[in-house]
Write a protein that holds these residues in place. Structure first.
Motif, PDB file in Angstrom:
ATOM      1  N   GLY A 132      -8.725   0.699  -0.788  1.00  0.00           N
ATOM      2  CA  GLY A 132      -7.815  -0.260  -1.460  1.00  0.00           C
ATOM      3  C   GLY A 132      -8.222  -0.541  -2.833  1.00  0.00           C
ATOM      4  N   SER A 168       0.923  -1.274   0.091  1.00  0.00           N
ATOM      5  CA  SER A 168       0.084  -0.131   0.088  1.00  0.00           C
ATOM      6  C   SER A 168       0.719   1.281   0.077  1.00  0.00           C
ATOM      7  CB  SER A 168      -0.923   0.082   1.097  1.00  0.00           C
ATOM      8  OG  SER A 168      -0.073   0.168   2.521  1.00  0.00           O
ATOM      9  N   ARG A 189      -8.999  -1.460   2.393  1.00  0.00           N
ATOM     10  CA  ARG A 189      -7.515  -1.446   2.738  1.00  0.00           C
ATOM     11  C   ARG A 189      -7.538  -1.745   4.398  1.00  0.00           C
ATOM     12  NH1 ARG A 189      -4.118   2.597   4.927  1.00  0.00           N
ATOM     13  NH2 ARG A 189      -5.193   4.255   4.026  1.00  0.00           N
TER      14      ARG A 189
END
Length: 247
Positions: free
Chosen positions: A210, A163, A217
């Protein structure tokens, strides 16, 4: 079905037995054993012997109520030995709930004694560890992530992604019913906190930025997790999750 012991514990002293005091109890025990053997619940025959009752001697004091005296050690044994997985496979869903008789969350003193200061701060006081300076943010190994306190399965490497935040990030939990979401108003804007269901550990937060397929996420602190590599899943009692890595 195991004539050599019980899970991790090996030897005659760890084998099972049914003790009967009279012919009536023997008949009941034999009928029960026969019914279970014929139910095909297990792939192996029932080997538990039915024997005459003999004088019973209490074990040493340190053995008494061990699950109460050493709840963390006992829970690790249950998970690591495969006991809970065996029960879940053959008898139904295992209950990790802190409200159940099977799992009692350890005291704060015991949790503090076995966790690092950062792990304790994260899980028990909603702390946040530094980005890029934590154990699993860049872990690329295959396996699952379990709660550092209870051992309940939470996330899988198959759902982990990079991420760029410096914390382990996942698109979804591997066991959704082990995750509890709560509104968090500690910042200027509200966030969604993520906690483990049974240990009630603070894990991190979930955001809606996400990747596909979930668009979520799960931003999780390494300090709340313990990583179990795929090669250790069976030995530690998480064999049911091997299917995630069988391509």
């Amino acid at each position: 079905t195991d004539a050599g012991g019980s899970f991790y514990d090996r030897g005659h002293q760890y084998t099972s037995a049914i003790f009967v005091a009279n012919d009536e109890e023997r008949a009941i025990a034999e009928a029960s054993k026969k019914a279970l053997d014929e139910s095909d619940r297990f792939s192996k025959p029932i080997v538990t012997p039915i024997v005459d009752a003999v004088p019973f001697y209490a074990a040493e004091e340190y053995h008494q109520d061990y699950y109460k005296k050493k709840p963390t050690h006992y829970q690790r044994y249950r998970v690591g030995s495969g006991r809970d997985r065996f029960i879940e496979k053959h008898w139904g869903q295992a209950d990790y709930s802190s409200k159940s008789s099977d799992y009692a969350k350890p005291s704060q003193a015991e949790i503090k004694a076995r966790l690092t200061p950062m792990q304790f701060k994260v899980t028990q006081h909603e702390g946040t560890e530094p980005p890029f300076q934590n154990e699993y943010w860049d872990n690329k190994k295959a396996g699952i992530y379990v709660d550092i306190v209870s051992g309940e399965p939470l996330f899988s490497s198959t759902d982990k992604f990079k991420s760029g935040t410096g914390w382990p990030s996942f698109t979804k939990p591997v066991q959704p019913d082990h995750i509890v979401e709560k509104k968090d108003f500690t910042m200027i804007w509200p966030r969604t906190e993520v906690r483990s269901k049974h240990a009630d550990s603070h894990l991190g937060h979930v955001f809606s930025d996400g990747p596909e397929p979930t668009g979520l996420r799960y931003c999780i602190n390494s300090g709340a997790l313990r990583f179990v590599p795929v090669e250790d899943l069976e030995a530690e009692g998480y064999g049911d999750y091997l299917k995630l890595f069988q391509y």
